[in-house]
Design a protein around this motif. Sequence first.
Motif, PDB file in Angstrom:
ATOM      1  N   GLY A 196      -5.245   4.226  11.973  1.00 19.63           N
ATOM      2  CA  GLY A 196      -5.311   4.453  10.509  1.00 19.63           C
ATOM      3  C   GLY A 196      -6.090   5.536  10.516  1.00 19.63           C
ATOM      4  O   GLY A 196      -6.300   6.585  11.191  1.00 19.63           O
ATOM      5  N   ALA A 197      -7.167   5.179   9.401  1.00 17.58           N
ATOM      6  CA  ALA A 197      -8.027   6.572   9.132  1.00 17.58           C
ATOM      7  C   ALA A 197      -8.895   6.846  10.078  1.00 17.58           C
ATOM      8  O   ALA A 197      -9.644   7.898  10.365  1.00 17.58           O
ATOM      9  CB  ALA A 197      -8.695   6.276   7.580  1.00 17.58           C
ATOM     10  N   HIS A 225      -9.000   9.895  12.496  1.00 18.64           N
ATOM     11  CA  HIS A 225      -9.265  11.310  11.910  1.00 18.64           C
ATOM     12  C   HIS A 225     -10.874  11.307  12.089  1.00 18.64           C
ATOM     13  O   HIS A 225     -11.488  12.355  11.606  1.00 18.64           O
ATOM     14  CB  HIS A 225      -8.803  11.379  10.720  1.00 18.64           C
ATOM     15  CG  HIS A 225      -7.496  11.205  10.477  1.00 18.64           C
ATOM     16  ND1 HIS A 225      -6.318  11.715  11.240  1.00 18.64           N
ATOM     17  CD2 HIS A 225      -6.966  10.451   9.519  1.00 18.64           C
ATOM     18  CE1 HIS A 225      -5.278  11.348  10.823  1.00 18.64           C
ATOM     19  NE2 HIS A 225      -5.367  10.351   9.772  1.00 18.64           N
ATOM     20  N   ASN A 241      -2.247   2.063  16.350  1.00 13.58           N
ATOM     21  CA  ASN A 241      -2.448   3.058  14.904  1.00 13.58           C
ATOM     22  C   ASN A 241      -3.522   2.739  14.418  1.00 13.58           C
ATOM     23  O   ASN A 241      -3.965   1.969  13.881  1.00 13.58           O
ATOM     24  CB  ASN A 241      -1.187   2.399  14.008  1.00 13.58           C
ATOM     25  CG  ASN A 241      -1.253   3.305  12.964  1.00 13.58           C
ATOM     26  OD1 ASN A 241      -2.057   4.041  12.615  1.00 13.58           O
ATOM     27  ND2 ASN A 241      -0.219   3.039  11.776  1.00 13.58           N
ATOM     28  N   TYR A 271       4.037   4.612   3.243  1.00 19.47           N
ATOM     29  CA  TYR A 271       4.221   3.773   4.353  1.00 19.47           C
ATOM     30  C   TYR A 271       5.350   2.757   4.502  1.00 19.47           C
ATOM     31  O   TYR A 271       5.251   1.977   5.478  1.00 19.47           O
ATOM     32  CB  TYR A 271       2.829   3.079   4.239  1.00 19.47           C
ATOM     33  CG  TYR A 271       1.462   3.817   4.459  1.00 19.47           C
ATOM     34  CD1 TYR A 271       1.452   4.704   5.385  1.00 19.47           C
ATOM     35  CD2 TYR A 271       0.522   3.994   3.367  1.00 19.47           C
ATOM     36  CE1 TYR A 271       0.508   5.814   5.775  1.00 19.47           C
ATOM     37  CE2 TYR A 271      -0.371   5.018   3.532  1.00 19.47           C
ATOM     38  CZ  TYR A 271      -0.676   5.806   4.809  1.00 19.47           C
ATOM     39  OH  TYR A 271      -1.645   6.623   4.736  1.00 19.47           O
ATOM     40  N   ARG A 290       0.884  -1.100   0.048  1.00 16.75           N
ATOM     41  CA  ARG A 290      -0.093   0.168  -0.020  1.00 16.75           C
ATOM     42  C   ARG A 290       0.739   1.235   0.155  1.00 16.75           C
ATOM     43  O   ARG A 290       1.670   1.565   1.039  1.00 16.75           O
ATOM     44  CB  ARG A 290      -0.830  -0.211   1.127  1.00 16.75           C
ATOM     45  CG  ARG A 290      -1.863   1.080   1.382  1.00 16.75           C
ATOM     46  CD  ARG A 290      -2.435   1.230   2.983  1.00 16.75           C
ATOM     47  NE  ARG A 290      -3.032   2.274   3.255  1.00 16.75           N
ATOM     48  CZ  ARG A 290      -3.079   2.855   4.344  1.00 16.75           C
ATOM     49  NH1 ARG A 290      -2.505   2.369   5.372  1.00 16.75           N
ATOM     50  NH2 ARG A 290      -3.902   3.981   4.530  1.00 16.75           N
ATOM     51  N   ILE A 334       1.466  12.592  10.226  1.00 12.65           N
ATOM     52  CA  ILE A 334       0.168  13.099   9.650  1.00 12.65           C
ATOM     53  C   ILE A 334       0.102  14.539   9.612  1.00 12.65           C
ATOM     54  O   ILE A 334      -0.783  15.209   8.733  1.00 12.65           O
ATOM     55  CB  ILE A 334      -0.784  12.539  10.676  1.00 12.65           C
ATOM     56  CG1 ILE A 334      -0.679  12.889  12.093  1.00 12.65           C
ATOM     57  CG2 ILE A 334      -1.002  10.964  10.521  1.00 12.65           C
ATOM     58  CD1 ILE A 334      -1.730  12.602  12.899  1.00 12.65           C
ATOM     59  N   HIS A 364       1.798   6.828  14.022  1.00 17.46           N
ATOM     60  CA  HIS A 364       1.584   6.662  12.898  1.00 17.46           C
ATOM     61  C   HIS A 364       2.815   6.617  12.222  1.00 17.46           C
ATOM     62  O   HIS A 364       3.705   6.915  12.549  1.00 17.46           O
ATOM     63  CB  HIS A 364       0.970   7.918  12.463  1.00 17.46           C
ATOM     64  CG  HIS A 364      -0.405   8.330  13.018  1.00 17.46           C
ATOM     65  ND1 HIS A 364      -1.468   7.780  12.762  1.00 17.46           N
ATOM     66  CD2 HIS A 364      -0.782   9.016  14.121  1.00 17.46           C
ATOM     67  CE1 HIS A 364      -2.561   7.891  13.473  1.00 17.46           C
ATOM     68  NE2 HIS A 364      -1.996   8.862  14.349  1.00 17.46           N
ATOM     69  N   LEU A 365       2.901   5.767  11.048  1.00 18.34           N
ATOM     70  CA  LEU A 365       4.053   5.651  10.092  1.00 18.34           C
ATOM     71  C   LEU A 365       4.374   6.943   9.570  1.00 18.34           C
ATOM     72  O   LEU A 365       5.972   7.398   9.470  1.00 18.34           O
ATOM     73  CB  LEU A 365       3.673   4.557   8.994  1.00 18.34           C
ATOM     74  CG  LEU A 365       3.327   3.182   9.811  1.00 18.34           C
ATOM     75  CD1 LEU A 365       2.576   2.662   8.575  1.00 18.34           C
ATOM     76  CD2 LEU A 365       4.749   2.391   9.886  1.00 18.34           C
ATOM     77  N   SER A 366       3.438   7.597   8.755  1.00 22.51           N
ATOM     78  CA  SER A 366       3.761   8.830   8.300  1.00 22.51           C
ATOM     79  C   SER A 366       3.470   9.910   9.307  1.00 22.51           C
ATOM     80  O   SER A 366       2.962   9.774  10.207  1.00 22.51           O
ATOM     81  CB  SER A 366       2.726   9.044   7.062  1.00 22.51           C
ATOM     82  OG  SER A 366       1.278   9.138   7.521  1.00 22.51           O
ATOM     83  N   ARG A 424      -6.037  14.977   7.798  1.00 20.22           N
ATOM     84  CA  ARG A 424      -5.315  14.257   8.497  1.00 20.22           C
ATOM     85  C   ARG A 424      -4.515  14.813   9.733  1.00 20.22           C
ATOM     86  O   ARG A 424      -3.871  13.940  10.469  1.00 20.22           O
ATOM     87  CB  ARG A 424      -4.180  13.543   7.847  1.00 20.22           C
ATOM     88  CG  ARG A 424      -4.504  12.486   6.752  1.00 20.22           C
ATOM     89  CD  ARG A 424      -3.580  11.672   6.030  1.00 20.22           C
ATOM     90  NE  ARG A 424      -4.014  11.173   4.731  1.00 20.22           N
ATOM     91  CZ  ARG A 424      -4.535  10.254   4.311  1.00 20.22           C
ATOM     92  NH1 ARG A 424      -4.815   9.318   5.383  1.00 20.22           N
ATOM     93  NH2 ARG A 424      -4.654   9.896   3.332  1.00 20.22           N
ATOM     94  N   ARG A 450       0.980  15.926   6.017  1.00 21.16           N
ATOM     95  CA  ARG A 450       0.100  15.460   4.697  1.00 21.16           C
ATOM     96  C   ARG A 450      -1.429  16.324   4.893  1.00 21.16           C
ATOM     97  O   ARG A 450      -1.277  17.381   5.199  1.00 21.16           O
ATOM     98  CB  ARG A 450      -0.294  13.870   4.978  1.00 21.16           C
ATOM     99  CG  ARG A 450       0.996  13.227   5.122  1.00 21.16           C
ATOM    100  CD  ARG A 450       0.686  11.772   5.406  1.00 21.16           C
ATOM    101  NE  ARG A 450      -0.004  11.214   4.316  1.00 21.16           N
ATOM    102  CZ  ARG A 450      -0.815   9.881   4.266  1.00 21.16           C
ATOM    103  NH1 ARG A 450      -0.634   9.373   5.426  1.00 21.16           N
ATOM    104  NH2 ARG A 450      -1.367   9.560   3.256  1.00 21.16           N
TER     105      ARG A 450
HETATM  106  C1  DQA Z   1      -1.561   6.194   9.204  1.00 17.82           C
HETATM  107  C2  DQA Z   1      -2.008   7.821   8.897  1.00 17.82           C
HETATM  108  C3  DQA Z   1      -3.588   7.732   8.584  1.00 17.82           C
HETATM  109  O1  DQA Z   1      -3.809   9.277   8.044  1.00 17.82           O
HETATM  110  C4  DQA Z   1      -3.944   6.928   7.508  1.00 17.82           C
HETATM  111  O2  DQA Z   1      -5.319   6.923   7.073  1.00 17.82           O
HETATM  112  C5  DQA Z   1      -3.421   5.492   7.804  1.00 17.82           C
HETATM  113  C6  DQA Z   1      -2.148   5.275   8.223  1.00 17.82           C
HETATM  114  C7  DQA Z   1      -0.052   6.159   9.353  1.00 17.82           C
HETATM  115  O3  DQA Z   1       0.291   5.107  10.221  1.00 17.82           O
HETATM  116  O4  DQA Z   1       0.538   7.049   9.064  1.00 17.82           O
HETATM  117  O5  DQA Z   1      -4.126   4.560   7.428  1.00 17.82           O
HETATM  118  O6  DQA Z   1      -2.339   6.061  10.609  1.00 17.82           O
END
Ligand code: DQA
Length: 157
Positions: free
Chosen positions: A79-80, A83, A77, A26, A21, A107, A103-105, A114, A110
């Motif tokens: 994920g979405a 938010h 984590n 990521y 993905r 946020i 979070h990996l990224s 987010r 971005r």
């Molecule tokens: C995430 C960041 C979220 O905005 C995104 O929806 C994810 C991954 C991250 O690990 O960077 O699914 O949580």
Amino acid sequence: MHSLFSILVLHGPNLNLLGQREPGIYGCLSLADINRLLTEAANKLEVNISVTQSNHEGILVDTIHASVGQHQGILINAGAYTHTSVALRDAIAGVNLPTVEVHLSNIYRREEFRHHSYIAPVAIGQISGFGAQSYLLGLHALVNYLREQNSQKETPA
Ligand code: DQA
């Protein structure tokens, strides 16, 4: 001798796709790779971890509820759902277990949508932007927090 803490590691939606993905955002590690790194780190820290991934908000809520009496902290984590989910935030507040959000990224670098986390106000802290290392840093931070809390209980002022 350390108390043997048990930590719930929760991965939210789409994190099962890690590795394939959006690797530019990521990274190329799979979720199994990240879980292996977490298990190695947990062994070194002498804590237990229990790992769940779900794409379903209700399953994540149920898993948080079931952690009471089983685990002493949560590494999440979301994920979405980070938010969007008042339900996840309320579940964490409801069980009142120390929680670290990862979070990996990053946020905050971005899209605007987010930048807001429903989880952050009920977490002890957040680590965002270090790829798989975010999870490892988060695990260390949580274990450190739990040990400090425990030693404060053991040594009354
Ligand atoms: C995430 C960041 C979220 O905005 C995104 O929806 C994810 C991954 C991250 O690990 O960077 O699914 O949580």
